[in-house]
Design a protein around this motif. Structure first.
Motif, PDB file in Angstrom:
ATOM      1  N   HIS A 148      47.606  31.613  93.929  1.00 37.72           N
ATOM      2  CA  HIS A 148      47.610  32.127  95.301  1.00 37.72           C
ATOM      3  C   HIS A 148      46.197  32.191  95.867  1.00 37.72           C
ATOM      4  O   HIS A 148      45.997  32.154  97.085  1.00 37.72           O
ATOM      5  N   ARG A 149      45.216  32.277  94.968  1.00 34.77           N
ATOM      6  CA  ARG A 149      43.813  32.368  95.390  1.00 34.77           C
ATOM      7  C   ARG A 149      43.079  31.044  95.211  1.00 34.77           C
ATOM      8  O   ARG A 149      42.274  30.649  96.059  1.00 34.77           O
ATOM      9  N   GLU A 150      43.348  30.361  94.117  1.00 36.26           N
ATOM     10  CA  GLU A 150      42.648  29.119  93.798  1.00 36.26           C
ATOM     11  C   GLU A 150      43.337  27.891  94.373  1.00 36.26           C
ATOM     12  O   GLU A 150      42.717  26.829  94.460  1.00 36.26           O
ATOM     13  N   GLY A 151      44.628  28.028  94.739  1.00 36.42           N
ATOM     14  CA  GLY A 151      45.377  26.906  95.287  1.00 36.42           C
ATOM     15  C   GLY A 151      46.273  26.266  94.235  1.00 36.42           C
ATOM     16  O   GLY A 151      45.830  26.022  93.115  1.00 36.42           O
ATOM     17  N   PRO A 152      47.536  25.989  94.586  1.00 36.54           N
ATOM     18  CA  PRO A 152      48.465  25.394  93.616  1.00 36.54           C
ATOM     19  C   PRO A 152      48.084  23.982  93.191  1.00 36.54           C
ATOM     20  O   PRO A 152      48.412  23.557  92.082  1.00 36.54           O
ATOM     21  N   ASP A 153      47.404  23.241  94.047  1.00 33.75           N
ATOM     22  CA  ASP A 153      47.031  21.863  93.690  1.00 33.75           C
ATOM     23  C   ASP A 153      46.106  21.836  92.474  1.00 33.75           C
ATOM     24  O   ASP A 153      46.215  20.939  91.632  1.00 33.75           O
ATOM     25  N   LEU A 154      45.209  22.792  92.389  1.00 44.67           N
ATOM     26  CA  LEU A 154      44.310  22.850  91.248  1.00 44.67           C
ATOM     27  C   LEU A 154      45.096  23.069  89.968  1.00 44.67           C
ATOM     28  O   LEU A 154      44.905  22.358  88.976  1.00 44.67           O
ATOM     29  N   ALA A 155      46.003  24.055  89.996  1.00 47.48           N
ATOM     30  CA  ALA A 155      46.753  24.418  88.794  1.00 47.48           C
ATOM     31  C   ALA A 155      47.660  23.291  88.322  1.00 47.48           C
ATOM     32  O   ALA A 155      47.616  22.881  87.154  1.00 47.48           O
ATOM     33  N   TYR A 156      48.489  22.774  89.231  1.00 48.70           N
ATOM     34  CA  TYR A 156      49.488  21.799  88.804  1.00 48.70           C
ATOM     35  C   TYR A 156      48.889  20.406  88.620  1.00 48.70           C
ATOM     36  O   TYR A 156      49.399  19.609  87.829  1.00 48.70           O
ATOM     37  N   GLY A 157      47.799  20.115  89.314  1.00 50.98           N
ATOM     38  CA  GLY A 157      47.085  18.863  89.069  1.00 50.98           C
ATOM     39  C   GLY A 157      46.489  18.853  87.675  1.00 50.98           C
ATOM     40  O   GLY A 157      46.549  17.845  86.960  1.00 50.98           O
ATOM     41  N   ALA A 158      45.904  19.985  87.261  1.00 53.03           N
ATOM     42  CA  ALA A 158      45.334  20.092  85.919  1.00 53.03           C
ATOM     43  C   ALA A 158      46.431  20.001  84.868  1.00 53.03           C
ATOM     44  O   ALA A 158      46.251  19.359  83.822  1.00 53.03           O
ATOM     45  N   LEU A 159      47.571  20.631  85.136  1.00 53.56           N
ATOM     46  CA  LEU A 159      48.686  20.587  84.185  1.00 53.56           C
ATOM     47  C   LEU A 159      49.179  19.151  83.985  1.00 53.56           C
ATOM     48  O   LEU A 159      49.396  18.707  82.851  1.00 53.56           O
ATOM     49  N   ARG A 160      49.345  18.413  85.069  1.00 52.58           N
ATOM     50  CA  ARG A 160      49.799  17.023  84.957  1.00 52.58           C
ATOM     51  C   ARG A 160      48.810  16.176  84.163  1.00 52.58           C
ATOM     52  O   ARG A 160      49.205  15.376  83.306  1.00 52.58           O
ATOM     53  N   ARG A 161      47.535  16.364  84.442  1.00 56.45           N
ATOM     54  CA  ARG A 161      46.527  15.570  83.734  1.00 56.45           C
ATOM     55  C   ARG A 161      46.509  15.938  82.247  1.00 56.45           C
ATOM     56  O   ARG A 161      46.381  15.067  81.390  1.00 56.45           O
ATOM     57  N   TRP A 162      46.639  17.215  81.954  1.00 56.78           N
ATOM     58  CA  TRP A 162      46.645  17.664  80.563  1.00 56.78           C
ATOM     59  C   TRP A 162      47.842  17.112  79.806  1.00 56.78           C
ATOM     60  O   TRP A 162      47.704  16.700  78.643  1.00 56.78           O
TER      61      TRP A 162
END
Length: 202
Positions: free
Chosen positions: A155-169
Motif C-alpha cells: 500500500h506504501r511501496e506499490g503493488p508493482d514492486l512486490a509482484y514484479g519481484a515475486l514473478r522474477r524470483w
C-alpha cells in the motif's frame, strides 16, 4: 610549527586506525585531536560525517553504506534497495532503504537514507550480512524476506514492486514457494496475498 614527531604520516598514526573510525576510537588508539585534524588536512583521512572518518588508503567501499552501518549497527538493507541488490527489480531508489528495529532512534547521517522501522520480534528473520570492508558489514534481507516486506507494505511501496519481484524470483532456479510461504507465516499481512499471488502465477 608541528609538534615533534607529528609531521607527515610516518609516526604510525594511520596504522593504529581501522579503515573507518570514530573520533572517540581515534583518541582511544592514542591519536590526539590535533593529530586527527592534521591527518584530515593532509588528505590522509576524510570525514564521512560528524565525528566519523575514513582512511584514504582503505580499499574502495560504498561509503554511504559504511556510514549507515557505523551509525546504526542493526542497519539492514530492505525493500527496493534489497530487491535491487538481489536483482529482483530494475528500480533504482533515490534513497537507500534501511530498516531498524522499531523504537530505535533515527541516526544522523549524511548519506541519502530512508529509514524504516520494523517489528523487533521479526527483525532478524531472513537477515544476512553484506561485507563492506574488512572491518564493516551491513545487514541485508534475503530475497524471500524482501519480497514479503514489499507485499506487506504494498500500500506504501506499490503493488508493482512486490509482484514484479515475486514473478522474477519465481523464474530463478532454486526458488522455493513453500519456503517463501513458510517465512510468510510470521507476517500475517503478507501470507494471504502471497498465497493468492502464487496461485495465479504458478
Amino acid at each position: 610549527m608541528e609538534p615533534a614527531g607529528q609531521s607527515g604520516g610516518g609516526d604510525g598514526s594511520l596504522a593504529r586506525l581501522p579503515a573507518t573510525f570514530s573520533y572517540s576510537e581515534a583518541l582511544a588508539a592514542g591519536v590526539s585531536e590535533w593529530r586527527l585534524y592534521r591527518l584530515r588536512d593532509q588528505g590522509l583521512i576524510e570525514a564521512l560525517g560528524r565525528g566519523l572518518y575514513r582512511r584514504r588508503d582503505a580499499e574502495t567501499a560504498d561509503l554511504d553504506l559504511v556510514e549507515a552501518a557505523r551509525r546504526a549497527p542493526a542497519a539492514t538493507l530492505c525493500l527496493t534497495t534489497a530487491l535491487a541488490r538481489h536483482g529482483l527489480t530494475d528500480e533504482i531508489p533515490a534513497r537507500i532503504d534501511v530498516a531498524l528495529p522499531r523504537g530505535r532512534h533515527r541516526p544522523l547521517v549524511v548519506a541519502p537514507v530512508a529509514w524504516h522501522w520494523f517489528d523487533p520480534t521479526t527483525f532478524q528473520i531472513g537477515r544476512t550480512e553484506l561485507p563492506l570492508d574488512p572491518d564493516t558489514s551491513i545487514g541485508l534481507y534475503s530475497p524471500e524476506r524482501s519480497i514479503i516486506d514489499a507485499v506487506r507494505l504494498r500500500h506504501r511501496e506499490g503493488p508493482d514492486l512486490a509482484y514484479g519481484a515475486l514473478r522474477r524470483w519465481l523464474g530463478r532456479r532454486g526458488a522455493s514457494p513453500s519456503r517463501l510461504l513458510g517465512m510468510a507465516r510470521s507476517f500475517p499481512r503478507a501470507e494471504r496475498p502471497l498465497r493468492e499471488a502464487l496461485e495465479i502465477l504458478l
